[in-house]
Write an enzyme that holds these catalytic residues in place. Structure first.
Site, PDB file in Angstrom:
ATOM      1  N   THR A   1       0.812  -1.215   0.000  1.00 43.27           N
ATOM      2  CA  THR A   1       0.000   0.000   0.000  1.00 43.27           C
ATOM      3  C   THR A   1       0.841   1.259   0.000  1.00 43.27           C
ATOM      4  OG1 THR A   1      -1.814  -1.133   1.130  1.00 43.27           O
ATOM      5  CG2 THR A   1      -1.801   1.254   1.240  1.00 43.27           C
TER       6      THR A   1
ATOM      7  N   THR B   1       1.688  -4.162   4.415  1.00 42.79           N
ATOM      8  CA  THR B   1       1.539  -4.397   5.859  1.00 42.79           C
ATOM      9  C   THR B   1       1.038  -5.792   6.213  1.00 42.79           C
ATOM     10  OG1 THR B   1      -0.709  -3.466   5.877  1.00 42.79           O
ATOM     11  CG2 THR B   1       1.129  -1.958   6.312  1.00 42.79           C
ATOM     12  N   ASP B   2       0.333  -6.462   5.296  1.00 41.83           N
ATOM     13  CA  ASP B   2      -0.294  -7.729   5.668  1.00 41.83           C
ATOM     14  C   ASP B   2       0.694  -8.762   6.185  1.00 41.83           C
ATOM     15  OD1 ASP B   2      -2.754  -6.751   5.100  1.00 41.83           O
ATOM     16  OD2 ASP B   2      -3.183  -8.059   3.411  1.00 41.83           O
TER      17      ASP B   2
ATOM     18  N   LYS C   1       0.724  -7.309  13.351  1.00 41.17           N
ATOM     19  CA  LYS C   1      -0.382  -6.504  12.845  1.00 41.17           C
ATOM     20  C   LYS C   1      -1.640  -6.915  13.586  1.00 41.17           C
ATOM     21  CE  LYS C   1      -2.712  -4.853   8.682  1.00 41.17           C
ATOM     22  NZ  LYS C   1      -2.805  -4.859   7.213  1.00 41.17           N
TER      23      LYS C   1
END
Length: 450
Positions: free
Chosen positions: A107, A183-184, A262
């Protein structure tokens, strides 16, 4: 006029736009049900509803207006089709630290794809530098694209390639490395690099964003500034992960690469340190350390590169009624290591015992981490845990499952000897083990443990 027929619009929406002689990029006024919307006409998503006209407002947000029988569209200004061009790179100060920004996708390196209405990986590392001119006051920045992937597509082979690329840059004498990453699975990669890059002389900081860089609410710039500041000036030399401390654009915190997870699908402060606290904080371009327990920056240190990871590792989450045949299936498939995500202090059902013993007898390393977010495994409290220990199951103390899985992959990438692998699994290599469990009450709201 831009070819409106090729922009995805159809039906009544297309008829009204052609009637008003509107093209993509023109300034339009859409009146619908007594409300007026003014903005830039942008292409319609091919996956969206055909009766919707999409306008980018002055606020930067896109709005979709459903065309009805009373809708009118007027062109009030001529424009051009939206495009993105990298801004010029600012002049660099030769006295500042030398930092390389590597792009892997995600992202933070994405923009809206008006064909589908989703975000797509589109911006290179040099684009990131160009759109955040504040970096010119922090570091001399070089850029490199390693690969352009959403993080769910990154595998062990990519970790190896990334570690080798980072090592080459460090050998060239950079003062720090920043890695732009989705980020995942960024926490998996941060753990992987923590084990692969040992005896680091300078920091390696992963950074991501929850909102793409062309959105008004994007966290990309704040996170990138914090990451570059830490990479260039921080006194520690470890793998870290830099993201928002809270939902506001106030500060960026750097989490240890093996202690970060996360925790929220969309919040900008999604990453939290688990069973630990962040290493550092960047606020108002000032970096402050949050702990005195870290490995020091020292350019005289010689990096030790150990980038290999085994793909023959499986994660099995225990749940009530888990079929032990799943364990047997992985053993039959030639898996060399199994990470059990057990309940509580480190338990699985007694119905799995036979399969676990069979796996251990065939040379499969079985390790166990708790599926609880915080706390540590203690398999000596109940007889279930003690039985598992007797089968040769390796407890992973306060490592949470993601880091435990990555470490097991890394361990089996270093050796195929079961005894040696078990010993390596229990050595604290990159701060993955804590000497004691800290209270975490405030962490879920962005604060620090008391």
């Amino acid at each position: 006029m831009n070819q409106i027929e090729d922009s995805g619009y159809k039906g009544e929406a297309l008829r009204l736009l052609k009637q008003a002689e509107c093209g993509i990029g023109d300034i339009v006024k859409v009146t619908c049900k007594g409300k007026v919307y003014e903005g830039i006409l942008i292409p319609r998503s091919e996956l969206g509803e055909g009766t919707i006209v999409i306008v980018k407002m002055k606020s930067g947000y896109n709005v979709g207006i459903k065309v009805t029988s009373g809708t009118t569209i007027e062109k009030i200004g001529k424009g051009s089709k939206p495009t993105f061009a990298s801004p010029p790179i600012p002049e660099q100060n030769p006295t500042l630290p030398y930092v390389v920004i590597m792009s892997t996708g995600g992202t933070i390196a994405s923009r809206v794809d008006y064909r589908t209405g989703a975000v797509r990986s589109a911006i290179s590392a040099s684009d990131l530098y160009g759109v955040v001119p504040e970096l010119a006051d922090i570091a001399r920045v070089d850029t490199e694209i390693v690969f352009s992937l959403y993080s769910e597509n990154i595998t062990q082979k990519h970790w190896t390639e990334l570690a080798e690329t980072v090592a080459k840059r460090i050998e060239q004498g950079v003062d720090g490395v920043v890695i732009a990453h989705g980020t995942d699975t960024m926490a998996y990669t941060s753990a992987a690099l923590s084990f692969a890059l040992q005896n680091l002389p300078v920091p390696v900081i992963l950074v991501g964003a929850q909102r793409s860089s062309d959105r008004p609410s994007s966290d990309a710039a704040t996170n990138l500034i914090g990451a570059v500041k830490a990479a260039g000036e921080a006194p520690f030399a470890e793998v870290g992960l830099a993201m928002h401390e809270t939902v506001s654009d106030i500060a960026t915190v750097v989490h240890r690469g093996t202690k970060v997870r996360k925790c929220h699908t969309s919040r900008r402060d999604t990453f939290k340190s688990i069973n630990g606290i962040p290493i550092a904080k960047v606020k108002d371009l000032q970096l402050t350390m949050q702990t005195d327990q870290y490995k020091r920056r020292d350019t005289k240190k010689k990096l030790v590169l150990k980038p290999n990871f085994s793909e023959k590792v499986a994660l099995i989450k225990f749940y009530p009624g888990l079929d032990p045949d799943i364990i047997d299936f992985y053993v039959e498939k030639g898996i060399k290591g199994i990470l059990l995500e057990g309940s509580g202090l480190g338990h699985v059902s007694k119905f799995c015992f036979s399969a676990i013993k069979n796996a251990a007898a065939k040379g499969v390393i079985v390790a166990l981490a708790s599926q609880c977010i915080w706390g540590r495994v203690n398999m000596n409290v109940y007889d279930t845990g003690r039985d598992l220990l007797s089968f040769g199951v390796v407890p992973l103390r306060d490592m949470f499952p993601e880091t435990g899985l990555v470490k097991l992959m890394w361990v089996l990438g270093q050796t195929e000897d079961v005894k040696e692998a078990k010993e390596l699994l229990q050595i604290n290599i990159a701060g993955e083990f804590s000497s004691r469990t800290l209270p975490q009450e405030k962490v879920v709201e962005g604060g620090q443990p008391q």
